[in-house]
Design a protein around this motif. Structure first.
Motif, PDB file in Angstrom:
ATOM      1  N   SER A  33       0.839  -1.190   0.000  1.00 22.05           N
ATOM      2  CA  SER A  33       0.000   0.000   0.000  1.00 22.05           C
ATOM      3  C   SER A  33       0.874   1.240   0.000  1.00 22.05           C
ATOM      4  O   SER A  33       2.016   1.207   0.477  1.00 22.05           O
ATOM      5  CB  SER A  33      -0.963   0.006   1.192  1.00 22.05           C
ATOM      6  N   SER A  94       2.432  -6.036   3.769  1.00 22.24           N
ATOM      7  CA  SER A  94       1.992  -7.060   4.716  1.00 22.24           C
ATOM      8  C   SER A  94       1.797  -8.336   3.918  1.00 22.24           C
ATOM      9  O   SER A  94       1.764  -8.310   2.683  1.00 22.24           O
ATOM     10  CB  SER A  94       0.707  -6.652   5.437  1.00 22.24           C
ATOM     11  N   GLY A  97      -2.562  -8.480   3.599  1.00 25.09           N
ATOM     12  CA  GLY A  97      -3.434  -7.333   3.829  1.00 25.09           C
ATOM     13  C   GLY A  97      -4.604  -7.674   4.715  1.00 25.09           C
ATOM     14  O   GLY A  97      -5.634  -7.010   4.685  1.00 25.09           O
ATOM     15  N   THR A 100      -5.805  -8.279  10.829  1.00 24.95           N
ATOM     16  CA  THR A 100      -4.956  -8.233  12.019  1.00 24.95           C
ATOM     17  C   THR A 100      -3.469  -8.259  11.678  1.00 24.95           C
ATOM     18  O   THR A 100      -2.640  -8.370  12.563  1.00 24.95           O
ATOM     19  CB  THR A 100      -5.271  -9.411  12.944  1.00 24.95           C
ATOM     20  N   LYS A 102       0.193  -6.928  10.580  1.00 22.07           N
ATOM     21  CA  LYS A 102       0.967  -5.736  10.854  1.00 22.07           C
ATOM     22  C   LYS A 102       1.457  -5.155   9.530  1.00 22.07           C
ATOM     23  O   LYS A 102       1.875  -5.879   8.633  1.00 22.07           O
ATOM     24  CB  LYS A 102       2.156  -6.143  11.716  1.00 22.07           C
ATOM     25  N   LEU A 103       1.360  -3.817   9.424  1.00 21.61           N
ATOM     26  CA  LEU A 103       1.908  -3.120   8.262  1.00 21.61           C
ATOM     27  C   LEU A 103       3.357  -2.749   8.549  1.00 21.61           C
ATOM     28  O   LEU A 103       3.660  -2.191   9.604  1.00 21.61           O
ATOM     29  CB  LEU A 103       1.139  -1.826   7.991  1.00 21.61           C
ATOM     30  N   PHE A 105       6.346  -0.391   7.215  1.00 26.22           N
ATOM     31  CA  PHE A 105       6.573   0.755   6.351  1.00 26.22           C
ATOM     32  C   PHE A 105       8.033   0.861   5.920  1.00 26.22           C
ATOM     33  O   PHE A 105       8.954   0.494   6.669  1.00 26.22           O
ATOM     34  CB  PHE A 105       6.213   2.055   7.080  1.00 26.22           C
TER      35      PHE A 105
ATOM     36  N   TYR B  50      -7.958  -4.450  19.611  1.00 26.18           N
ATOM     37  CA  TYR B  50      -8.984  -5.091  18.792  1.00 26.18           C
ATOM     38  C   TYR B  50     -10.357  -5.174  19.451  1.00 26.18           C
ATOM     39  O   TYR B  50     -11.316  -5.647  18.831  1.00 26.18           O
ATOM     40  CB  TYR B  50      -8.537  -6.505  18.418  1.00 26.18           C
ATOM     41  N   TYR B  98      -9.472  -3.066   5.197  1.00 22.17           N
ATOM     42  CA  TYR B  98      -8.499  -3.162   6.278  1.00 22.17           C
ATOM     43  C   TYR B  98      -7.570  -1.944   6.286  1.00 22.17           C
ATOM     44  O   TYR B  98      -6.823  -1.749   7.234  1.00 22.17           O
ATOM     45  CB  TYR B  98      -7.661  -4.442   6.109  1.00 22.17           C
TER      46      TYR B  98
END
Lengths: 114, 112
Positions: A33, A94, A97, A100, A102-103, A105, B50, B98
């Motif tokens: 992304s 990720s 996507g 839950t 984690k992204l 960067f 969450y 998401y």
């Protein structure tokens, strides 16, 4: 494990030119992304690619486009640059996507439009 | 798009002080995330929440998912110089993709 790599780190362009930014995700990550970060607007979502297909798109004009290759590397293109396009462009990856996940960067590409 | 109101915009504190920042929205979020961005780097996830009411810690950091699901808080205890950076909240909308919506960030400066 190598992190998300963005190239180039810095770019200076003039109005009207176009620019291509590159992002190599973490190995095994298929979702990439892109975000635009400016002091006034913060982090704004541009688009997301998964398996070479654009899956989500933010609210940016058509001058902003992207693509993803079969090895999950992604490029972002901005055509007919405007002064307001000056920003830090970040990509994140990720695995799929999922909600839950984690992204991760990259360090970003700092674009200055003169 | 959806708006996240993050405050304060900036903070200047002395080393050892505690820090609090928060994010509010008019929308309900499924997930709240807190990121930190060091100068010249991309954001790094600190804490993910969450469930409404959830309180989660990561070292000196504690974050809470508001019970209305429209807000979240981040506290940093006993701040140190390396806490300097920009802290972002982000939320994932109920029923949305998401892709997180980010707040505008809180810039934290810690004086030794």
């Amino acid at each position: 494990k190598a992190g998300v790599t963005q190239t180039p780190r810095y770019l200076i362009k003039t109005r009207g030119q176009q620019v291509t930014l590159s992002c190599s995700p973490i190995s095994g990550h298929r979702s990439v992304s892109w975000y635009q970060q400016t002091p006034g607007q913060g982090l704004q979502f541009l688009f997301e690619y998964f398996s070479e297909t654009q899956r989500n798109k933010g609210n940016f004009p058509g001058r902003f486009s992207g693509r993803q290759f079969s090895n999950s590397r992604s490029e972002m293109n901005v055509s007919t640059l405007e002064l307001g396009d000056s920003a830090l462009y970040l990509c994140a990856s990720s695995r799929t996507g999922g909600w839950t996940e984690k992204l991760f960067f990259g360090s970003g590409t700092q674009l200055s439009v003169l | 798009g959806q708006q996240l109101n993050q405050s304060p915009q900036s903070m200047f504190i002395q080393e050892g002080e505690d820090v609090s920042m928060n994010c509010t929205s008019s929308s309900i979020f499924n997930t709240w995330l807190w990121y930190k961005q060091d100068p010249g780097e991309g954001p790094v996830l600190l804490i993910a929440l969450y469930k409404a009411g959830e309180l989660t810690s990561n070292g000196r950091l504690t974050a809470q998912f508001g019970i209305t699901r429209k807000d979240s808080f981040l506290n940093i205890s006993a701040s140190i110089p390396s806490d300097v950076g920009i802290y972002f909240c982000a939320g994932q909308l109920e029923g949305g993709s998401y892709i997180p919506t980010f707040g505008r960030g809180t810039s934290l400066i810690v004086h030794p």
